[in-house]
Design an enzyme around this catalytic site. Sequence first.
Site, PDB file in Angstrom:
ATOM      1  N   ASP A 139      45.615  12.449  -5.658  1.00 26.22           N
ATOM      2  CA  ASP A 139      45.890  13.506  -4.915  1.00 26.22           C
ATOM      3  C   ASP A 139      47.161  14.134  -5.802  1.00 26.22           C
ATOM      4  O   ASP A 139      48.423  13.447  -5.580  1.00 26.22           O
ATOM      5  CB  ASP A 139      45.787  13.585  -3.814  1.00 26.22           C
ATOM      6  CG  ASP A 139      46.050  14.995  -3.334  1.00 26.22           C
ATOM      7  OD1 ASP A 139      46.667  15.962  -3.401  1.00 26.22           O
ATOM      8  OD2 ASP A 139      45.686  15.058  -1.728  1.00 26.22           O
ATOM      9  N   ASN A 181      47.811  19.897 -16.356  1.00 26.59           N
ATOM     10  CA  ASN A 181      47.497  20.966 -16.061  1.00 26.59           C
ATOM     11  C   ASN A 181      46.573  21.027 -14.953  1.00 26.59           C
ATOM     12  O   ASN A 181      46.348  22.159 -14.196  1.00 26.59           O
ATOM     13  CB  ASN A 181      45.552  20.433 -16.794  1.00 26.59           C
ATOM     14  CG  ASN A 181      45.018  21.767 -16.867  1.00 26.59           C
ATOM     15  OD1 ASN A 181      44.347  23.030 -16.748  1.00 26.59           O
ATOM     16  ND2 ASN A 181      43.826  21.602 -15.606  1.00 26.59           N
ATOM     17  N   TYR A 183      52.828  31.729  -6.688  1.00 28.46           N
ATOM     18  CA  TYR A 183      51.912  31.232  -7.688  1.00 28.46           C
ATOM     19  C   TYR A 183      52.638  31.671  -8.578  1.00 28.46           C
ATOM     20  O   TYR A 183      52.871  30.460 -10.037  1.00 28.46           O
ATOM     21  CB  TYR A 183      50.380  31.311  -7.845  1.00 28.46           C
ATOM     22  CG  TYR A 183      50.127  31.235  -9.388  1.00 28.46           C
ATOM     23  CD1 TYR A 183      48.616  29.613  -9.438  1.00 28.46           C
ATOM     24  CD2 TYR A 183      49.062  31.415 -10.154  1.00 28.46           C
ATOM     25  CE1 TYR A 183      48.307  29.290 -10.390  1.00 28.46           C
ATOM     26  CE2 TYR A 183      48.431  31.472 -11.254  1.00 28.46           C
ATOM     27  CZ  TYR A 183      47.702  30.043 -12.060  1.00 28.46           C
ATOM     28  OH  TYR A 183      47.467  29.711 -11.994  1.00 28.46           O
ATOM     29  N   LYS A 189      54.853  28.624 -11.429  1.00 25.52           N
ATOM     30  CA  LYS A 189      53.957  28.713 -12.843  1.00 25.52           C
ATOM     31  C   LYS A 189      55.387  29.411 -13.860  1.00 25.52           C
ATOM     32  O   LYS A 189      55.256  29.140 -15.216  1.00 25.52           O
ATOM     33  CB  LYS A 189      53.162  29.723 -13.462  1.00 25.52           C
ATOM     34  CG  LYS A 189      51.824  29.432 -12.794  1.00 25.52           C
ATOM     35  CD  LYS A 189      51.237  27.915 -13.829  1.00 25.52           C
ATOM     36  CE  LYS A 189      49.908  27.584 -12.842  1.00 25.52           C
ATOM     37  NZ  LYS A 189      49.845  25.907 -13.956  1.00 25.52           N
ATOM     38  N   THR A 233      36.665  30.106 -14.388  1.00 27.16           N
ATOM     39  CA  THR A 233      36.665  28.310 -13.731  1.00 27.16           C
ATOM     40  C   THR A 233      36.052  28.928 -12.763  1.00 27.16           C
ATOM     41  O   THR A 233      36.143  29.931 -11.927  1.00 27.16           O
ATOM     42  CB  THR A 233      38.288  28.072 -14.346  1.00 27.16           C
ATOM     43  OG1 THR A 233      39.155  28.342 -13.495  1.00 27.16           O
ATOM     44  CG2 THR A 233      38.193  28.005 -15.767  1.00 27.16           C
TER      45      THR A 233
HETATM   46  N1  LIG Z   1      41.256  30.379 -14.534  1.00 31.36           N
HETATM   47  C1  LIG Z   1      42.226  31.081 -14.780  1.00 31.36           C
HETATM   48  O1  LIG Z   1      42.184  31.988 -15.121  1.00 31.36           O
HETATM   49  C2  LIG Z   1      43.420  30.811 -15.141  1.00 31.36           C
HETATM   50  C3  LIG Z   1      44.580  31.356 -15.884  1.00 31.36           C
HETATM   51  C4  LIG Z   1      45.672  30.597 -15.766  1.00 31.36           C
HETATM   52  C5  LIG Z   1      45.796  29.556 -15.556  1.00 31.36           C
HETATM   53  N2  LIG Z   1      45.322  28.676 -14.995  1.00 31.36           N
HETATM   54  C6  LIG Z   1      45.992  27.384 -14.777  1.00 31.36           C
HETATM   55  O2  LIG Z   1      44.873  26.563 -15.458  1.00 31.36           O
HETATM   56  C7  LIG Z   1      45.544  25.119 -14.782  1.00 31.36           C
HETATM   57  C8  LIG Z   1      43.696  24.607 -14.424  1.00 31.36           C
HETATM   58  O3  LIG Z   1      42.850  25.651 -13.969  1.00 31.36           O
HETATM   59  P1  LIG Z   1      41.243  25.785 -13.790  1.00 31.36           P
HETATM   60  O4  LIG Z   1      41.184  27.723 -13.793  1.00 31.36           O
HETATM   61  O5  LIG Z   1      40.967  24.846 -14.908  1.00 31.36           O
HETATM   62  O6  LIG Z   1      40.778  25.331 -12.537  1.00 31.36           O
HETATM   63  P2  LIG Z   1      39.487  25.034 -11.473  1.00 31.36           P
HETATM   64  O7  LIG Z   1      38.982  25.149 -12.056  1.00 31.36           O
HETATM   65  O8  LIG Z   1      39.753  24.987 -10.128  1.00 31.36           O
HETATM   66  O9  LIG Z   1      40.138  23.014 -11.430  1.00 31.36           O
HETATM   67  C9  LIG Z   1      41.533  22.806 -11.349  1.00 31.36           C
HETATM   68  C10 LIG Z   1      41.625  21.536 -11.498  1.00 31.36           C
HETATM   69  O10 LIG Z   1      42.839  20.799 -11.001  1.00 31.36           O
HETATM   70  C11 LIG Z   1      42.504  19.744 -10.241  1.00 31.36           C
HETATM   71  N3  LIG Z   1      43.330  19.358  -8.869  1.00 31.36           N
HETATM   72  C12 LIG Z   1      43.422  20.360  -8.385  1.00 31.36           C
HETATM   73  N4  LIG Z   1      44.238  20.162  -6.770  1.00 31.36           N
HETATM   74  C13 LIG Z   1      44.877  18.846  -7.517  1.00 31.36           C
HETATM   75  C14 LIG Z   1      45.116  18.127  -6.553  1.00 31.36           C
HETATM   76  N5  LIG Z   1      46.278  17.675  -5.386  1.00 31.36           N
HETATM   77  N6  LIG Z   1      45.432  16.581  -7.133  1.00 31.36           N
HETATM   78  C15 LIG Z   1      44.854  16.271  -8.743  1.00 31.36           C
HETATM   79  N7  LIG Z   1      44.633  17.310  -9.066  1.00 31.36           N
HETATM   80  C16 LIG Z   1      44.043  18.418  -8.186  1.00 31.36           C
HETATM   81  C17 LIG Z   1      41.181  19.482  -9.890  1.00 31.36           C
HETATM   82  O11 LIG Z   1      40.072  18.374  -9.234  1.00 31.36           O
HETATM   83  P3  LIG Z   1      40.101  18.035  -7.502  1.00 31.36           P
HETATM   84  O12 LIG Z   1      39.929  19.196  -7.045  1.00 31.36           O
HETATM   85  O13 LIG Z   1      38.877  17.107  -7.746  1.00 31.36           O
HETATM   86  O14 LIG Z   1      41.268  17.707  -7.992  1.00 31.36           O
HETATM   87  C18 LIG Z   1      40.009  20.291 -10.901  1.00 31.36           C
HETATM   88  O15 LIG Z   1      40.030  19.612 -11.768  1.00 31.36           O
HETATM   89  C19 LIG Z   1      45.695  25.400 -13.529  1.00 31.36           C
HETATM   90  O16 LIG Z   1      47.215  24.933 -13.669  1.00 31.36           O
HETATM   91  C20 LIG Z   1      45.555  27.474 -13.832  1.00 31.36           C
HETATM   92  O17 LIG Z   1      46.572  27.912 -12.484  1.00 31.36           O
HETATM   93  C21 LIG Z   1      44.024  29.177 -14.814  1.00 31.36           C
END
Ligand SMILES: NC(=O)c1ccc[n+]([C@@H]2O[C@H](COP(=O)([O-])OP(=O)(O)OC[C@H]3O[C@@H](n4cnc5c(N)ncnc54)[C@H](OP(=O)(O)O)[C@@H]3O)[C@@H](O)[C@H]2O)c1
Length: 268
Positions: free
Chosen positions: A62, A89, A155, A159, A190
Site C-alpha cells: 500500500d 504510476n 488531484y 499532479k 481504465t
Molecule cells: N486514466 C486516466 O484517464 C488518467 C489520466 C491521467 C493520468 N492518469 C494517471 O495514471 C496513473 C494510473 O492510472 P490508471 O488510470 O491506470 O488507474 P487504475 O486503472 O485505477 O490503476 C491504478 C493502479 O494504481 C494502484 N494503486 C492505487 N492505489 C494504490 C495504493 N494506495 N498503493 C499501491 N498501489 C495503488 C492500483 O492497484 P491496487 O488497487 O491493487 O493497489 C492500480 O494498479 C495514475 O497516476 C493516474 O493519476 C490516469
Amino acid sequence: MDLTGKSALITGASRGIGRAIALRFAQAGADVALLARGASALEDVAALAGKHGVRTLTLPCDASSVSAIDAAFARAVDGFGHLDILVNNAGSVGGAGPFLDLTDEDWQHVLAVDLTAVARFLRLFGRHATARGSGSVVNVSSVAGERGCPMLSHYGAVKAAVNSLTRTLAAEWAASGVRVNAIQPGWVATDLTASFHGDRQASEALMRAVPARRWATPEEIGDGALYLAGDAASMVTGTILTIDGGMTAYNGGPALIDLLALGRIDMP
Ligand SMILES: NC(=O)c1ccc[n+]([C@@H]2O[C@H](COP(=O)([O-])OP(=O)(O)OC[C@H]3O[C@@H](n4cnc5c(N)ncnc54)[C@H](OP(=O)(O)O)[C@@H]3O)[C@@H](O)[C@H]2O)c1
C-alpha cells in the site's frame, strides 16, 4: 526501444496504465518488479510478463504507507541486484467535487498516494541510481496538473507538483547520469475512468474537448513510457510528454473544428 538486461520497478502495475507499461517493458526485455496492493492481480500480470522470458517480482504494497514503500523497494533491489528504471504510476483520485465540498480526507488521500509516495520512491531510487551513475525515471502525472481542473482541484494540484518534481530532479541528477521525465496523459480508458467511458453521454461530453475524439488506450501510454525509459531517450530529461489526443493543445473554447465538421467555416 530495447530494454534487454535492464530492470524496472513499476508502481500501480496491477491494471490500467501501469499494467500496460509493465507488459511493454517485459516485451522489450526488461525484468519487471510489479507493485500494487492487489496481490493476485499482480501475479496475473507477472505471468503475462514472464512469457517474454524476463524475470518478474511481485510487490504487494500500500503506497500510502512510507514504511511499506521502503520495504518493497528494498525487496526489488535485493531481487534484481539493482534497478535501472522507476515508473511512478500508482495513483488514485478518492473523492471528486467542487473545491469547497472536498473533505480533509479527500486531500490527505490524494496527497499520500499521488505525491508523498511518488516523492518517497524518487528519494529511494535517486539515492540508488545516482550512486550507480545511471538510471531513468518516468513519472505519470496528468493533464489535470497542466491547467485548472474543476471538480478535481486536489488531484490537479498534486499532479502539477509531480511535474515540478520531474523538472527539478532532472536538473539535480543530470550530471549523475540519471534522467527524470514524466508522461501527462489525457483521458485514458481504465478502471479509474470507467464511470465515464462506460457511459455514452458522459463519454461524448468529455470527448468534445479531445480533438482526436477518442479515449487513449493504456498501451499508447505504455509506448511513451518505453521511449522515455530507454536509451532512445538518452539526452531527454526534464520533459513532460503529453499524450492526450490534442486536448491541451486545443484551447477548449467554442470549437471552430466542430464548425469544420458541419462545413461552416466561411470567413471573409
Ligand atoms: N486514466 C486516466 O484517464 C488518467 C489520466 C491521467 C493520468 N492518469 C494517471 O495514471 C496513473 C494510473 O492510472 P490508471 O488510470 O491506470 O488507474 P487504475 O486503472 O485505477 O490503476 C491504478 C493502479 O494504481 C494502484 N494503486 C492505487 N492505489 C494504490 C495504493 N494506495 N498503493 C499501491 N498501489 C495503488 C492500483 O492497484 P491496487 O488497487 O491493487 O493497489 C492500480 O494498479 C495514475 O497516476 C493516474 O493519476 C490516469
